[in-house]
Scaffold this active site. Sequence first.
Site, mmCIF file in Angstrom:
data_model
loop_
_atom_site.group_PDB
_atom_site.id
_atom_site.type_symbol
_atom_site.label_atom_id
_atom_site.label_comp_id
_atom_site.label_asym_id
_atom_site.label_seq_id
_atom_site.Cartn_x
_atom_site.Cartn_y
_atom_site.Cartn_z
ATOM 1 N N ASN A 198 14.509 20.643 19.379
ATOM 2 C CA ASN A 198 14.887 21.667 18.438
ATOM 3 C C ASN A 198 13.675 22.420 18.154
ATOM 4 O OD1 ASN A 198 15.526 23.295 16.172
ATOM 5 N ND2 ASN A 198 15.729 21.570 14.695
ATOM 6 N N LYS A 253 13.243 24.967 16.440
ATOM 7 C CA LYS A 253 13.221 25.720 15.263
ATOM 8 C C LYS A 253 12.868 27.342 15.102
ATOM 9 C CE LYS A 253 12.604 21.228 13.228
ATOM 10 N NZ LYS A 253 12.223 20.417 12.075
ATOM 11 N N HIS A 293 21.782 20.882 10.035
ATOM 12 C CA HIS A 293 20.064 20.414 10.051
ATOM 13 C C HIS A 293 19.805 20.388 8.543
ATOM 14 C CE1 HIS A 293 15.893 20.249 10.415
ATOM 15 N NE2 HIS A 293 16.094 19.688 11.751
ATOM 16 N N GLU A 318 17.173 21.346 7.173
ATOM 17 C CA GLU A 318 16.578 22.721 6.819
ATOM 18 C C GLU A 318 17.866 23.587 6.487
ATOM 19 O OE1 GLU A 318 13.889 23.044 10.022
ATOM 20 O OE2 GLU A 318 13.001 21.370 9.347
ATOM 21 N N GLU A 372 18.459 12.191 10.795
ATOM 22 C CA GLU A 372 17.082 12.680 10.534
ATOM 23 C C GLU A 372 16.729 12.360 8.923
ATOM 24 O OE1 GLU A 372 15.959 15.742 13.848
ATOM 25 O OE2 GLU A 372 17.180 16.875 12.196
ATOM 26 N N GLY A 382 8.549 16.397 10.116
ATOM 27 C CA GLY A 382 7.553 17.197 10.385
ATOM 28 C C GLY A 382 6.268 16.453 9.213
ATOM 29 N N SER A 441 9.760 13.255 13.318
ATOM 30 C CA SER A 441 8.253 12.661 13.511
ATOM 31 C C SER A 441 8.322 12.031 14.857
ATOM 32 C CB SER A 441 7.721 12.335 12.438
ATOM 33 O OG SER A 441 7.359 13.135 11.422
#
Length: 257
Positions: A13, A15, A100, A102, A172, A178, A218
């Site tokens: 991904n 991003k 996702h 985010e 996730e 991250g 991660s």
Amino acid sequence: MATPRRRPLIMGNWKMNLGPAEAEKLVDELLAILPPEPQADIAVAPTFIAIGPVCRRLAATRAILPGAQNMHWEDHGALTGEIAPPMLAEAGVRLVILGHSERRAIFGETDDMVGRKVAAAYRHKLIPVLCVGEQETERDTGATLEVVGRQVRAGLEAGGPPSDGDLVLAYEPVWAIGTGRTPTTPEIQEVHRFIRDEVAAIAGQATADATRILYGGSMNPKNSAGILALPDVDGGLVGGAALDPAGFLTIILSATA
Ligand code: 13P
């Protein structure tokens, strides 16, 4: 009964990184170093503006599957700034990341919106990669399975997972994205097993056995082998580490079918 074998899927991904030229360059670098017969399916999800060039670059090979990071659920309309499922299909996209964290946290996507997107993906023969995962406070208060279960049900019950389509989920944990932190391997396995049981309750055991459940958050070349060896982990959804071709290759090679 023997555990069914699922072919691993390692998906990058990207991003909001890499414009069209950089995206094509990374695809070329990956194509140059990938083994001829990897033990995993490999996919990448560039930004929308790089999808055209990446799909054209990958049109002549099945080595890497083109993906997208999001889409709207309508086919067309007055929806400024959105991208419709048939547009992705026309470009050659095969998989689409939906829900996702985010998108949920920063752009206000709700379970209901994610469910509509999953249903739209099936209508257009795109493989949904439905993302679920708990916030740190939810894990701390013991609410992980409740949250993840709700997200799985909302994601799948709107359109229903079809018997003839691929289904991919990605677990996730939001606090692992991250941050360099991950759950322990028993914690990951517990959630993945739970997700598979939820899919079985909604869509039947055969669909659940065929569903690939990726881990994301991660994942890196050092921890991927341990995570990917877990019985209910069928691949990875890789953010930062997917931007480095050598690191991404190491992760791919650590997945064994
Ligand atoms: P990182 O691998 O950078 O933690 O990102 C994970 C992710 O969000 C993939 O969708």
